[in-house]
Design an enzyme around this catalytic site. Sequence first.
Site, PDB file in Angstrom:
ATOM      1  N   CYS A 177       0.825  -1.209   0.000  1.00 12.64           N
ATOM      2  CA  CYS A 177       0.000   0.000   0.000  1.00 12.64           C
ATOM      3  C   CYS A 177       0.861   1.261   0.000  1.00 12.64           C
ATOM      4  O   CYS A 177       1.155   1.839   1.047  1.00 12.64           O
ATOM      5  CB  CYS A 177      -0.962   0.038   1.175  1.00 12.64           C
ATOM      6  N   CYS A 357      -6.173   2.631  -3.744  1.00 13.57           N
ATOM      7  CA  CYS A 357      -5.556   3.215  -2.560  1.00 13.57           C
ATOM      8  C   CYS A 357      -6.419   4.372  -2.073  1.00 13.57           C
ATOM      9  O   CYS A 357      -6.381   5.459  -2.652  1.00 13.57           O
ATOM     10  CB  CYS A 357      -4.144   3.703  -2.892  1.00 13.57           C
TER      11      CYS A 357
END
Length: 430
Positions: A177, A357
């Site tokens: 991430c 994201c």
Amino acid sequence: MRSRTSSSDAAVSEAAATRHQILIIGAGAAGLAVASSLRARDATLDIGLIDPADAHYYQPGWTLVGAGVFEPKSTVRSMASLIPRGVHWIKQAVTIFSPQSNRVVLADGRVVGYEQLIVCPGLKLDWSAIKGLNETLGAHGVTSNYRYDLAPYTWKLVQELKQGKALFTQPPMPIKCAGAPQKALYLSCDHWLKTGRQAQVKTQFFNAGAVLFGVADYVPALMKYIDKYAVDLNFNHTLIEVDGPAKKATFARKLADGSTETLLCDFDMLHVVPPQVAPDFIRASPLVDAAGWVDVDPGTLQHRAFANIHALGDVTNTSNAKTAAAARKQAPVVAHNVLTALGRSTDLAHYDGYGSCPLTVERGKIVLAEFTYGGKLAPSFAHWLLDGRKPTRLAWWLKERILPPLYWRCMLKGREWLARPTLVAGSVAK
């Protein structure tokens, strides 16, 4: 690579004590999702799932734990409660791969054979790569939302910091991430701004890369928040050492001529994101490329050298963002293609590199970045409803209220809402 293969095979006995039609290594988001997707397609499949962990974590929630939005306990469940019905859980770790004989060796010495192998053990957070970090994590103002036990400490530090220097770091890619380092930054700054402390807290972001975010379309919205929070941006800076008691952090700064110099910074709070690599037992295996990641075709997720091996999740060498959203899209692709390899279909499923994201730029608003290979935008909703290039409350609602149950009740249960794979005519490589 070939020498690794032969040495691994030599370490495996002639007869496997246990054998499964499909063997999955790793029961993280990717492993549980692909196991459930396989079971949803054919409940008669003989599936073994190898993972030694007692607990399973919803890691995307840790950013919100670090901002006081989620309670830590809401992000964890027992592994036993999540293993799909009918799947054989082998509560052990893998030590050796023997792909030429279709076997793996476990830490307790047992050998497990397979017809089809799926590799998805995630990645390794390499805390020890930063000198002094292990000795001070969780103390002296040093924290990280990348660990379940440390995310609450992040929120404690943010609340208690009245004035001083707050440093946030991002290591070289690839990482799990890529937006998470910034999420910690923005949510902390938002708290300080709303409590009247922004002017007293000097905030700096040290990024080992050269850009704020890898997909340019989202950078303008993010830069508005960088300016709003008066963040001092420092690109090409890599954290290499932490002295917790002295509250000093050392960075290696890459210069224009390719050389490096070191920079010593004081801090009152330091949020660290560690370098990340494939797990040791993966990097020592014959499955990896030169960089140590499992070598797969980016579309089919089939191994380039071993036709009966597929991989997904953070451990692969695909160029997509390493996120739970990527694993959610990859799991149905691998499930379908494994069945194709077993002769159940002649079509192939293809993964387009989708990743998501949700960049938490302030409490209550998110820039929802969604993109495929090459940074091509891939919004799940029409722009009139949710334009991911702008901060919206709707995106925050999705992150806080919709994505957790989508994870627990859909992704990990084989319900492929907004994740059905695209099929094309063809056959798995032999």
